[in-house]
Design a protein around this motif. Structure first.
Motif, PDB file in Angstrom:
ATOM      1  N   SER A  96      -0.396   9.441 -27.308  1.00 13.39           N
ATOM      2  CA  SER A  96       0.748  10.220 -27.761  1.00 13.39           C
ATOM      3  C   SER A  96      -0.018  11.106 -29.017  1.00 13.39           C
ATOM      4  O   SER A  96      -0.970  10.415 -29.724  1.00 13.39           O
ATOM      5  CB  SER A  96       2.002   9.364 -28.184  1.00 13.39           C
ATOM      6  N   THR A 138       4.224  14.362 -29.156  1.00 10.78           N
ATOM      7  CA  THR A 138       3.901  14.811 -27.727  1.00 10.78           C
ATOM      8  C   THR A 138       3.246  13.792 -26.978  1.00 10.78           C
ATOM      9  O   THR A 138       2.148  13.014 -27.404  1.00 10.78           O
ATOM     10  CB  THR A 138       2.756  16.037 -27.783  1.00 10.78           C
ATOM     11  N   LEU A 177       5.798  14.603 -21.611  1.00  8.90           N
ATOM     12  CA  LEU A 177       7.295  14.497 -22.464  1.00  8.90           C
ATOM     13  C   LEU A 177       6.924  14.848 -23.774  1.00  8.90           C
ATOM     14  O   LEU A 177       5.873  14.377 -24.519  1.00  8.90           O
ATOM     15  CB  LEU A 177       8.015  13.136 -22.360  1.00  8.90           C
ATOM     16  N   SER A 178       7.824  15.661 -24.524  1.00  7.31           N
ATOM     17  CA  SER A 178       7.693  16.020 -25.785  1.00  7.31           C
ATOM     18  C   SER A 178       8.968  16.105 -26.599  1.00  7.31           C
ATOM     19  O   SER A 178       9.999  16.434 -26.034  1.00  7.31           O
ATOM     20  CB  SER A 178       7.047  17.317 -26.083  1.00  7.31           C
ATOM     21  N   ILE A 182      14.070  18.190 -26.669  1.00  3.76           N
ATOM     22  CA  ILE A 182      13.452  17.067 -25.899  1.00  3.76           C
ATOM     23  C   ILE A 182      12.941  17.986 -24.468  1.00  3.76           C
ATOM     24  O   ILE A 182      13.906  18.392 -23.977  1.00  3.76           O
ATOM     25  CB  ILE A 182      14.432  16.134 -25.562  1.00  3.76           C
ATOM     26  N   SER A 183      11.880  17.806 -24.062  1.00  5.28           N
ATOM     27  CA  SER A 183      11.086  18.535 -23.075  1.00  5.28           C
ATOM     28  C   SER A 183      10.395  17.688 -22.340  1.00  5.28           C
ATOM     29  O   SER A 183       9.508  16.806 -22.750  1.00  5.28           O
ATOM     30  CB  SER A 183      10.323  19.795 -23.513  1.00  5.28           C
ATOM     31  N   TYR A 184      10.591  17.958 -20.864  1.00 10.40           N
ATOM     32  CA  TYR A 184       9.645  17.143 -20.069  1.00 10.40           C
ATOM     33  C   TYR A 184       8.984  18.054 -18.902  1.00 10.40           C
ATOM     34  O   TYR A 184       9.765  18.725 -18.319  1.00 10.40           O
ATOM     35  CB  TYR A 184      10.328  16.014 -19.390  1.00 10.40           C
ATOM     36  N   SER A 207       9.811  22.392 -15.588  1.00  6.78           N
ATOM     37  CA  SER A 207       9.767  21.608 -16.763  1.00  6.78           C
ATOM     38  C   SER A 207      11.519  21.929 -17.087  1.00  6.78           C
ATOM     39  O   SER A 207      12.183  22.719 -16.680  1.00  6.78           O
ATOM     40  CB  SER A 207       9.268  22.272 -18.061  1.00  6.78           C
TER      41      SER A 207
END
Length: 747
Positions: free
Chosen positions: A543, A592, A597-598, A631-633, A640
Motif C-alpha cells: 500500500s 492505494t 483498492l483505493s 472508495i474505488s476498487y 471498476s
C-alpha cells in the motif's frame, strides 16, 4: 599541411561515429495492468524526451553513449526512474508500472505562481486529477467539488438553484476561481460562472485553502480553486462524454485536438446541458430542479516558438437559459404576477493567455478579460446587469545565488459594473452611474532555500483601489521536510482583503422576497489567517498511504454579512461592528493498495462565528462538521466500482421570526453515490450507477408560503412568518436517480 589533414580525418571520423550511434530505449508504461497514454518519458539533465502513445508505448532514439537516469511521470501517478548505461548501438527495453495517487510528487503552480513539485511547495496545495472527478460524474465543476474535503457547493435559492462554493465555511465571494491561473470567475460569475466549463478538457484542479491575496489580490480571502486545462500537445485527438439521468438530464462534453500549422495546435471543447422535466416530488407547487438549457464553447491555442518560450491564448463563451418556479409557469409570464417564476438569461465571454517575453530573463505577460451580461426576473422584480473585467500582469522570475527564487509582479485590474438596482444610482435616486474600479498592484515574493530540508517564503503585495485607497497584504510561509520527504510540516501566516459588490455576489439579494438595505458605506474586508499543515507518507509492500492534517484560523475585520434576523422582511448588509472567526481542523487520507483498492477520505471540524456587541453566534448556513469519501476498487484493468459520498452536520438557517414553523437548524444529511465503469477498448468506456442513494431531500416546507408567492392579502410587516421566502435552503431537492454514460476517446 600534414597535421591539418590528420585533424580533418579525425573530425570526420568523430562525426561519423556520432552519426552512427543508434542507441535507443523503448518500453511500455502501465498501471495495474492498464496501459497509460501520454506519460512523460525523459532522460534527466538532457533534452531527450517523449511521451507514450495511445497504447502506452514509447521510444527514445539516437542516444549518445553514457550513463543516464530515465524518468516516467504524470500528474496523478507516482513518478518512477531507473539508471541506464548505453553504448555500442544498444537497443534497451525498459517497462514502467506506475502507482496512482502519490500526490506528493505532483507539479503544482497555484501556491507560488510557478511550477514546483507538491512536496517542495511551501504552500499546501491539494490536487485533484481528472480521474478523481470521473468517480462521480456531474454536469458542472460546481457540483464536482462536493467530494473535496472542506469544500461545499452551496445552493443559495430554492427556486432558481444558483449557488457558490464554500471553503472552510466561508461563502463563495471569498473563493477565488481561476482557469489556468488566470482570474476568470469573479463578481457576477461567482454565482453563475462555475457551470459550463467543459470537464473533458480539465487536467486537474488545484485547491489552496486560506488567504492568497498576496499573489492574487482581492477576493482570494477564503482560498483559491485553480482549474488547469489540458495542453493541446497532450490531449487526445477526440474525447466525448455523454450521460443522462432518470430525471431527464442530458450532459454532453466534447474535446477536439487540432492543428492549424506545424507550430500551432489547438484544443476545442464544447459542453451542452439540457434539462426540461418539471418535477415536484415534495408537492409544494414549485419545480424541484430548475429547467436549464446551457452551452459552453472553449478554445485554447498553443503556439510553438523557436525559443521554446510559452505563448498560449484561450477563450470561452457561455449561454444559459434557466428558470424555476410554479409548475405551470411559462415564458409569457416572465416578469408578471400571474405565475411566479425566476428566469435568468446569461451571456458570458472570457479570454486569457500567457506570453513569455523574448528576453534572456524569465518574464511573462499574463492577461484575461471577461464580459458578463445578465437579464433576469425574480417574480416581478427585474435584475439587468453588465460587468466587464480586464486584467493583466507582468511576472519576473529570477534564481539568485541558488538559494533565492525571486518573483516580482506588476498587475492591473479594471472593473466596470452597471445594473438597474440602487447599487449604481446617484444620490438623487434617478440617475444611473456605473461603477468603475481601477486596481493597480505590485507584489514581491522570495522563496528561500535555507537548506535541503528547510524553506522560507516571504511575500507582500500593495494594491491601490480607486474607490478605497491603498491595501497592503503580506504573508510568511515555512516548510520543513525529512530527508526522504516522508514527513512534511508547513506553517503560514497571511493577510487577505476583499472589496465587495453585494448584487454580483449574493443571489439572496436579488430574489425580491426580502427588501435589500445597506447600512452605511461598505468598507473593504480584511482578514488574518494562520495555518499549520502536516503530511505523512507511508509506503508498505502492499500500500501507499498519505495522511494530510491541517489546523486553520482566520480572523476578520469589517466583515460584510447579510443580516436576515434584525428585520424578517429585509436583508441588511453592513460592515460587522465586531469581528468574525473561522477556525477548525481537517484531516485527509489517501490510501492505494496494490490489489486495486483505493480509499480517499477526509473530515473537517470547524467553528465559524460572529461576535457583535459582545454576543457570539454561529454563522448562518455553515456546518460545524463535514466529511467526504471516495472508495474505488479495480477488479481488473477493464472494470471498476466507485462509491462516493459526503456527510454534513447541522447548519443554522434563516427564519422569518419566532413564529416561523420551519426548523431553526438543518438535520445531519448525507449524499451518497455508486458507479460501475466498464472499459471495452482503449477508446470505449461505459459507466452508470445511482446518485443520492439515500434519497435525501430537504423538508417539503423549505419554501415558506409557496402557495402565495406574491403575498396577496398578507401584511408581511405584521405577520412576517406568513411571507413567501425561498432563501431557506441548504441542499438540493433532487432525490435518488439513476444515470448512464458513455465515453469515447481517439488518441
Amino acid at each position: 599541411m600534414k597535421n591539418l589533414f590528420k585533424l580533418t580525418c579525425f573530425l570526420l571520423l568523430g562525426i561519423s561515429s556520432l552519426q552512427g550511434q543508434t542507441n535507443s530505449i523503448s518500453g511500455k508504461v502501465t498501471s495495474n495492468g492498464e496501459v497509460l497514454p501520454f506519460i512523460n518519458i525523459y532522460l534527466k539533465k538532457t533534452k531527450l524526451g517523449t511521451s507514450t502513445n495511445e497504447n502506452g508505448f514509447f521510444e527514445l532514439k539516437n542516444i549518445p553513449n553514457g550513463n543516464y537516469t530515465i524518468v516516467a511521470s504524470s500528474v496523478g501517478f507516482k513518478f518512477k526512474s531507473a539508471k541506464i548505461t548505453v553504448s555500442g548501438n544498444q537497443k534497451i527495453i525498459k517497462n514502467f508500472n506506475l502507482n496512482e495517487n502519490n500526490s506528493l510528487e505532483e507539479i503544482v503552480i497555484s501556491g507560488t505562481l510557478r511550477p514546483v513539485s507538491k512536496s517542495n511547495s511551501p504552500v499546501p496545495v491539494e490536487v485533484y486529477s481528472k480521474s478523481f472527478f470521473k468517480k462521480n460524474p456531474t454536469p458542472s465543476i460546481f457540483e464536482s467539488m462536493q467530494n473535496v474535503n472542506g469544500v461545499r457547493p452551496q445552493l443559495n435559492c430554492n427556486v432558481c438553484n444558483t449557488g457558490d462554493i464554500h471553503i472552510n465555511g466561508l461563502e463563495g465571494p471569498y473563493t477565488f476561481v481561476l482557469i489556468d491561473g488566470m482570474p476568470i470567475v469573479s463578481g457576477l460569475s461567482t454565482v453563475y460562472g462555475l457551470t459550463g466549463i467543459p470537464q473533458a478538457l480539465i487536467e486537474r484542479v488545484e485547491v489552496v485553502k486560506g488567504p492568497a491575496s498576496t499573489l492574487y489580490g482581492s477576493e482570494a480571502v477564503g482560498g483559491i480553486i485553480n482549474i488547469i486545462t489540458k495542453k493541446p500537445t497532450n490531449a487526445p485527438v477526440l474525447s466525448t462524454d455523454v450521460f443522462s439521468s432518470s430525471w431527464g438530464e442530458i450532459n454532453t462534453d466534447i474535446g477536439l485536438r487540432y492543428k492549424l500549422s506545424k507550430k500551432t495546435q489547438g484544443l476545442l471543447g464544447i459542453n451542452y446541458f439540457n434539462y426540461q422535466n418539471r418535477i415536484d416530488n415534495n408537492k409544494d407547487g414549485f419545480t424541484d430542479l430548475t429547467l436549464q438549457n446551457r452551452i459552453s464553447i472553449f478554445n485554447k491555442v498553443n503556439i510553438e516558438r523557436k525559443s521554446n518560450k510559452v505563448f498560449t491564448i484561450a477563450g470561452r463563451y457561455v449561454y444559459e437559459d434557466r428558470w424555476g418556479g410554479e409548475l405551470d409557469w411559462e415564458k409569457e409570464f416572465r416578469g408578471s404576477d400571474v405565475k411566479y417564476g425566476e428566469s435568468i438569461y446569461t451571456n458570458r465571454w472570457e479570454t486569457f493567455g500567457t506570453y513569455q517575453l523574448p528576453t534572456s530573463e524569465n518574464i511573462s505577460f499574463q492577461f484575461s478579460a471577461n464580459g458578463h451580461y445578465q437579464n433576469s426576473f425574480y417574480g416581478t422584480d427585474s435584475y439587468n446587469a453588465e460587468q466587464l473585467i480586464g486584467f493583466g500582469q507582468f511576472i519576473y522570475n529570477k534564481q539568485i545565488a541558488k538559494r533565492h527564487d525571486l518573483l516580482l509582479g506588476l498587475a492591473y485590474r479594471y472593473t466596470f459594473y452597471e445594473d438597474n438596482t440602487f447599487a449604481t444610482l446617484e444620490k438623487d435616486g434617478i440617475t444611473n452611474k456605473p461603477s468603475v474600479t481601477h486596481l493597480p498592484g505590485f507584489f514581491i515574493q522570495d522563496e528561500i532555500a535555507l537548506n535541503t530540508q528547510n524553506k522560507l517564503l516571504l511575500g507582500a503585495r500593495w494594491d491601490y483601489n480607486s474607490l478605497h485607497g491603498s491595501i497592503f497584504s503580506p504573508r510568511v510561509n515555512y516548510k520543513w521536510n525529512s530527508k526522504d520527504k516522508a514527513d512534511i510540516f508547513r506553517a503560514s501566516v497571511g493577510n487577505g482583503f476583499r472589496v465587495a459588490n453585494v448584487f454580483t455576489e449574493d443571489h439572496a439579494a436579488l430574489t425580491g422576497a426580502r427588501e435589500v438595505e445597506f447600512d452605511g458605506e461598505l468598507d473593504p474586508e480584511t482578514s488574518w489567517n494562520a495555518n499549520l499543515n502536516y503530511v505523512k507518507k507511508i509506503n508498505t509492500e502492499n500500500s501507499f498511504i498519505t495522511l494530510d492534517a491541517s489546523v486553520f484560523y482566520t480572523y476578520f475585520n469589517n466583515r460584510i454579512l447579510p443580516d436576515y434576523e434584525t428585520d424578517p422582511g429585509k436583508i441588511i448588509y453592513a460592515n460587522l461592528d465586531g469581528y468574525s472567526v473561522s477556525k477548525g481542523i481537517s484531516l485527509n487520507t489517501d490510501i492505494t493498495f496494490t490489489n486495486g483498492l483505493s480509499i480517499n477520505a477526509g473530515a473537517t471540524l470547524m467553528d465559524v462565528s460572529i461576535t457583535e456587541n459582545g454576543i457570539k453566534t454561529r454563522q448562518l448556513l455553515t456546518e460545524s462538521f463535514s466529511g467526504v469519501w471516495s472508495i474505488s476498487y479495480k477488479f481488473n484493468s477493464n472494470f471498476s466500482v466507485d462509491y462516493t459520498g459526503n456527510l454534513y452536520g447541522p447548519m443554522r438557517l434563516p427564519l422569518l421570526g419566532e413564529k416561523d414553523t420551519r426548523a431553526a437548524n438543518s438535520p445531519w444529511f448525507s449524499i451518497q453515490n455508486i458507479q460501475a465503469t466498464k472499459k471495452f477498448t482503449n477508446s470505449w468506456e461505459l459507466y452508470g450507477g445511482v446518485k443520492n442513494l439515500l434519497n435525501f431531500t430537504p423538508a417539503a416546507n423549505s419554501i415558506n408560503n409557496a402557495g402565495n408567492p406574491f403575498n396577496v392579502g398578507i401584511n408581511t410587516e405584521q405577520n412576517p412568518e406568513l411571507a413567501f421566502d425561498p432563501s431557506y435552503v441548504y441542499a438540493s431537492n433532487q432525490g435518488i436517480r439513476m444515470f448512464l454514460g458513455l465515453r469515447y476517446t481517439i488518441f
